[in-house]
Design a protein around this motif. Structure first.
Motif, PDB file in Angstrom:
ATOM      1  N   GLU A 264      18.629  13.799  32.284  1.00 52.09           N
ATOM      2  CA  GLU A 264      17.429  13.943  33.371  1.00 52.09           C
ATOM      3  C   GLU A 264      16.419  15.138  33.187  1.00 52.09           C
ATOM      4  OE1 GLU A 264      19.185  14.698  37.279  1.00 52.09           O
ATOM      5  OE2 GLU A 264      17.107  14.937  38.152  1.00 52.09           O
TER       6      GLU A 264
ATOM      7  N   HIS B   4      12.438  14.145  39.062  1.00 46.32           N
ATOM      8  CA  HIS B   4      13.574  14.066  38.968  1.00 46.32           C
ATOM      9  C   HIS B   4      14.058  12.481  38.567  1.00 46.32           C
ATOM     10  CE1 HIS B   4      15.254  18.026  40.805  1.00 46.32           C
ATOM     11  NE2 HIS B   4      13.876  17.902  41.167  1.00 46.32           N
ATOM     12  N   CYS B   5      15.454  12.370  38.095  1.00 49.68           N
ATOM     13  CA  CYS B   5      15.870  11.074  37.933  1.00 49.68           C
ATOM     14  C   CYS B   5      17.202  11.057  38.800  1.00 49.68           C
ATOM     15  CB  CYS B   5      16.270  10.970  36.482  1.00 49.68           C
ATOM     16  SG  CYS B   5      14.918  10.688  35.268  1.00 49.68           S
TER      17      CYS B   5
ATOM     18  N   GLU C 271      21.066  17.183  43.905  1.00 46.39           N
ATOM     19  CA  GLU C 271      19.877  17.917  43.210  1.00 46.39           C
ATOM     20  C   GLU C 271      20.169  19.600  43.836  1.00 46.39           C
ATOM     21  OE1 GLU C 271      18.515  16.798  41.225  1.00 46.39           O
ATOM     22  OE2 GLU C 271      17.757  14.764  41.651  1.00 46.39           O
TER      23      GLU C 271
ATOM     24  N   HIS D 146      15.594  20.648  37.012  1.00 48.62           N
ATOM     25  CA  HIS D 146      16.537  21.118  36.235  1.00 48.62           C
ATOM     26  C   HIS D 146      16.160  21.910  34.894  1.00 48.62           C
ATOM     27  CE1 HIS D 146      19.003  18.394  38.662  1.00 48.62           C
ATOM     28  NE2 HIS D 146      18.067  17.699  38.497  1.00 48.62           N
TER      29      HIS D 146
HETATM   30 ZN   LIG Z   1      17.466  16.136  39.369  1.00 44.07          ZN
END
Ligand SMILES: [Zn+2]
Length: 368
Positions: free
Chosen positions: A56, A111-112, A145, A39
């Motif tokens: 995130e 990522h989270c 995602e 992101h």
């Molecule tokens: Zn992500």
């Protein structure tokens, strides 16, 4: 027409990959790792429970930068490149494009995770490799995602990304098959370290169609550090200590991966000091000249006239070695000989009692 295009593309990728395997492996050239903080900019990723300002994209960036720094200051011969180093918005397309262009050897996207809704009970880490799946929950993660595509201006470039088309998936699987073993290896190491080093719950290694993995032609993983929709995990991932632990885990996993791949990433000073020592025990050195999914006869005509070729099977790959000596000093001449025959990036590997070990361990064990 469309099928033909996909097949042509896949064939080209496979031809390119086989050539790379047979004629080139990086040893002198730095091993390049691209770290991709998920992101960024107007795409904040999951906001989590909403209790924190950071989302995130911020946690992904913090851990990515810390990981890159840790690798660069502790491992020799490894170069780090990033898809972003600050809070900007690289399109989903540009990330694997950049990795392919920069000849990256390993791609790690960070990522989270999130559960639908603001809060949830799910927690733990997951590491994804590319693969088709019917698992509904994995599909949700991939959907989230990949969904950033909708935020982008030029949707045209994504029209070929059809994760619902069997034709597309087959082409994708064929193109990625060669990298999958190594991607899974790294993914396992990462999940293991999250458990042992960071003492987190691991939800395991999973497969799905992530855009950034689908178009990266190298071993690649997508890491979900944990759930920002889980109160305790969100606290952990926002804390300095939490980020440090996750960074350290990723670092150790990368270090182990390089060791497994026989990439000599030990700080150069240690290697130099050790090479002066005498070799003892049953350690032998050989020159790895090629790796291939094909099992070739170890005849000299298959290897540009080089004699004394040996072969081992490592996962789905066959590795080919030239020469055998217990004297590390002799490997230089062997390596040069292999290079003069066109194996330009061949490199030294070590065996102990017939089993491949990390070069650094072989050199260290002589000193003991
Ligand atoms: Zn992500």
């Amino acid at each position: 027409m469309k099928t033909n295009n996909i097949l042509l593309f896949v064939s080209l990728v496979l031809i390119f990959f086989c050539n790379t395997l047979l004629y080139g492996q990086s040893a002198i050239e730095p091993f390049v790792i691209m770290i991709d903080p998920g992101h960024g900019g107007r795409d904040s990723g999951t906001p989590g429970t909403g209790r924190y300002k950071s989302t995130e994209k911020d946690i992904a960036l913090d851990v990515s930068l810390a990981l890159g720094k840790m690798i660069e200051s502790n491992l020799a011969n490894v170069k780090i490149v990033y898809t972003r180093k600050k809070d900007v918005f690289p399109t989903l397309r540009s990330r694997p494009d950049l990795a392919n262009k920069k000849d990256v050897d390993l791609f790690i996207s960070i990522h989270c995770n999130a559960q639908p809704g603001k809060k949830g009970t799910a927690y733990g880490s997951e590491t994804y490799v590319l693969g088709t799946t019917k698992n509904k929950q994995n599909l949700e993660v991939a959907k989230r995602e990949n969904s950033v595509i909708a935020l982008e201006d030029n949707l045209e470039v994504y029209k070929d990304f059809r994760s619902d088309s069997p034709e597309f998936l087959l082409g994708l699987e064929m193109a990625q098959e060669a990298y999958l073993d190594h991607s899974i290896k790294l993914a396992r190491l990462i999940e293991d370290e999250f458990q042992t080093t960071a003492k987190r719950k691991s939800r395991g290694v999973k497969q799905n169609i992530f855009y950034v993995l689908a178009y990266s032609y190298m071993p690649s993983v997508l890491v979900e550090l944990g759930f920002l929709t889980h109160l305790k995990e969100e606290d952990f991932l926002n804390s300095k200590k939490g980020k440090q632990l996750m960074t350290k885990s990723l670092f150790v996993a990368v270090e182990k991966y390089l060791e497994y791949m026989n990439i000599n990433s030990a700080p150069t000073s240690i290697v130099k000091a050790d090479t002066k020592e005498q070799v003892s025990g049953n350690i032998t050195f050989k020159i790895q000249i090629a790796a291939s999914s094909k099992a070739l006869e170890t005849k000299s005509y298959n290897f540009k006239g080089l004699q004394t070729i040996s072969r081992i099977q490592d996962g789905s790959l066959y590795k080919y070695f030239y020469g055998s000596t217990s004297d590390y000093e002799e490997t230089k001449a062997l390596e040069q000989e292999a290079r003069s025959k066109g194996y330009n990036s061949s490199f030294v590997v070590a065996f102990k009692d017939g089993k491949k070990i990390a070069l650094i361990d072989a050199l260290k064990s002589k000193a003991n």
